[in-house]
Design an enzyme around this catalytic site. Sequence first.
Site, PDB file in Angstrom:
ATOM      1  CE  LYS A  90     -37.035 -15.179 139.010  1.00 21.01           C
ATOM      2  NZ  LYS A  90     -38.241 -16.032 138.770  1.00 21.01           N
ATOM      3  CE1 TYR A 118     -36.628 -18.145 133.974  1.00 16.90           C
ATOM      4  CE2 TYR A 118     -36.379 -15.551 133.499  1.00 16.90           C
ATOM      5  CZ  TYR A 118     -36.386 -16.596 134.351  1.00 16.90           C
ATOM      6  OH  TYR A 118     -36.565 -16.555 135.734  1.00 16.90           O
ATOM      7  CG  PHE A 163     -45.360 -17.221 132.088  1.00 19.26           C
ATOM      8  CD1 PHE A 163     -44.107 -17.219 132.194  1.00 19.26           C
ATOM      9  CD2 PHE A 163     -46.111 -18.392 131.925  1.00 19.26           C
ATOM     10  CE1 PHE A 163     -43.458 -18.335 132.352  1.00 19.26           C
ATOM     11  CE2 PHE A 163     -45.403 -19.571 132.105  1.00 19.26           C
ATOM     12  CZ  PHE A 163     -44.190 -19.626 132.287  1.00 19.26           C
ATOM     13  NE  ARG A 213     -35.859 -25.766 140.837  1.00 20.46           N
ATOM     14  CZ  ARG A 213     -36.268 -25.084 139.913  1.00 20.46           C
ATOM     15  NH1 ARG A 213     -35.984 -23.943 139.548  1.00 20.46           N
ATOM     16  NH2 ARG A 213     -37.840 -25.329 139.879  1.00 20.46           N
ATOM     17  CB  THR A 241     -42.900 -21.984 140.464  1.00 16.11           C
ATOM     18  OG1 THR A 241     -41.907 -22.976 140.022  1.00 16.11           O
ATOM     19  CG2 THR A 241     -42.772 -20.780 139.507  1.00 16.11           C
ATOM     20  NE  ARG A 286     -39.324 -18.943 143.750  1.00 12.73           N
ATOM     21  CZ  ARG A 286     -39.023 -19.598 142.807  1.00 12.73           C
ATOM     22  NH1 ARG A 286     -39.264 -20.922 142.760  1.00 12.73           N
ATOM     23  NH2 ARG A 286     -38.341 -19.219 141.643  1.00 12.73           N
ATOM     24  CG  ASN A 329     -40.909 -16.416 141.478  1.00 14.59           C
ATOM     25  OD1 ASN A 329     -39.897 -15.790 140.938  1.00 14.59           O
ATOM     26  ND2 ASN A 329     -41.152 -17.533 140.888  1.00 14.59           N
ATOM     27  CG  HIS A 364     -33.345 -18.492 137.921  1.00 12.60           C
ATOM     28  ND1 HIS A 364     -34.026 -19.373 137.266  1.00 12.60           N
ATOM     29  CD2 HIS A 364     -31.847 -18.818 137.597  1.00 12.60           C
ATOM     30  CE1 HIS A 364     -33.359 -20.251 136.359  1.00 12.60           C
ATOM     31  NE2 HIS A 364     -32.148 -20.126 136.785  1.00 12.60           N
ATOM     32  CD  GLU A 403     -30.376 -21.685 134.216  1.00 12.21           C
ATOM     33  OE1 GLU A 403     -30.105 -21.320 135.570  1.00 12.21           O
ATOM     34  OE2 GLU A 403     -31.440 -22.337 133.953  1.00 12.21           O
TER      35      GLU A 403
HETATM   36  P1  ATP Z   1     -37.076 -19.932 137.665  1.00 13.38           P
HETATM   37  O1  ATP Z   1     -37.121 -20.406 136.661  1.00 13.38           O
HETATM   38  O2  ATP Z   1     -37.469 -18.512 138.055  1.00 13.38           O
HETATM   39  O3  ATP Z   1     -36.168 -20.398 138.900  1.00 13.38           O
HETATM   40  P2  ATP Z   1     -38.995 -21.979 138.660  1.00 13.38           P
HETATM   41  O4  ATP Z   1     -37.919 -22.887 138.034  1.00 13.38           O
HETATM   42  O5  ATP Z   1     -39.357 -22.187 139.677  1.00 13.38           O
HETATM   43  O6  ATP Z   1     -38.429 -20.573 138.426  1.00 13.38           O
HETATM   44  P3  ATP Z   1     -40.269 -21.922 135.955  1.00 13.38           P
HETATM   45  O7  ATP Z   1     -41.494 -23.000 135.503  1.00 13.38           O
HETATM   46  O8  ATP Z   1     -38.881 -22.233 135.398  1.00 13.38           O
HETATM   47  O9  ATP Z   1     -40.162 -21.907 137.431  1.00 13.38           O
HETATM   48  O10 ATP Z   1     -40.788 -20.543 135.426  1.00 13.38           O
HETATM   49  C1  ATP Z   1     -39.733 -19.413 135.332  1.00 13.38           C
HETATM   50  C2  ATP Z   1     -40.594 -18.221 136.036  1.00 13.38           C
HETATM   51  O11 ATP Z   1     -41.591 -17.936 135.182  1.00 13.38           O
HETATM   52  C3  ATP Z   1     -40.873 -18.533 137.509  1.00 13.38           C
HETATM   53  O12 ATP Z   1     -39.973 -18.196 138.401  1.00 13.38           O
HETATM   54  C4  ATP Z   1     -42.258 -17.321 137.226  1.00 13.38           C
HETATM   55  O13 ATP Z   1     -41.709 -16.110 137.754  1.00 13.38           O
HETATM   56  C5  ATP Z   1     -42.607 -17.271 136.091  1.00 13.38           C
HETATM   57  N1  ATP Z   1     -43.808 -17.885 135.911  1.00 13.38           N
HETATM   58  C6  ATP Z   1     -43.931 -19.291 135.704  1.00 13.38           C
HETATM   59  N2  ATP Z   1     -45.216 -19.771 135.495  1.00 13.38           N
HETATM   60  C7  ATP Z   1     -46.035 -18.478 135.590  1.00 13.38           C
HETATM   61  C8  ATP Z   1     -47.207 -18.419 135.238  1.00 13.38           C
HETATM   62  N3  ATP Z   1     -48.174 -19.137 135.042  1.00 13.38           N
HETATM   63  N4  ATP Z   1     -47.649 -16.898 135.392  1.00 13.38           N
HETATM   64  C9  ATP Z   1     -46.858 -15.963 135.188  1.00 13.38           C
HETATM   65  N5  ATP Z   1     -45.572 -16.204 135.692  1.00 13.38           N
HETATM   66  C10 ATP Z   1     -44.853 -17.409 135.695  1.00 13.38           C
HETATM   67 MG    MG Z   2     -37.049 -22.560 135.880  1.00 14.96          MG
END
Ligand code: ATP
Ligand code: MG
Length: 129
Positions: A3, A43, A51, A80, A86, A97, A107, A110, A121
């Site tokens: 990212k 997304y 968010f 992962r 996350t 992370r 973080n 992705h 994706e």
């Molecule tokens: P990613 O999809 O980025 O790999 P992830 O699968 O671990 O991460 P997701 O639940 O898909 O997590 O959320 C996507 C992204 O949105 C997260 O990586 C994080 O940066 C952001 N995100 C998720 N939850 C929150 C939150 N509560 N507040 C702020 N940002 C959030």
């Molecule tokens: Mg995700």
Amino acid sequence: MCKPDAVERGLVGEIIRRIEITGLKFSRIEMRVVDEATAKAHYAEHEGKSFFGELIEFITRSPVVVCEVTGPENTWEIVRKIMGSTNPASAAPGTIRGDLANSISANLVHGSDSAESAARELANFFPSR
Ligand code: ATP
Ligand code: MG
């Protein structure tokens, strides 16, 4: 994906190294700025969440490094595991992370959360393929 915060902090090499040393292969790597439409498609599952706006702004703010990682069928799962949870507050030490991030919104990485997500994706980021 590394990212924007990963590129800004100079952590792309470190992140790729941690995945590459497991034996998984990087079959495609490209640095680019993600446009808003591609980010929103990527997304889409988070549309409507509190968010979402912040997430799109963040992911489009500066270059990312989009990677296709190739290996066994569960490659997404291995990646992962290396990434960690996350929220860096609960990400285990030894994960990307857990070791390198301190913010849930910034973080660093992705990773696709299933083989189906990975296919969707990759088609979004590399439409001509
Ligand atoms: P990613 O999809 O980025 O790999 P992830 O699968 O671990 O991460 P997701 O639940 O898909 O997590 O959320 C996507 C992204 O949105 C997260 O990586 C994080 O940066 C952001 N995100 C998720 N939850 C929150 C939150 N509560 N507040 C702020 N940002 C959030
Ligand atoms: Mg995700």
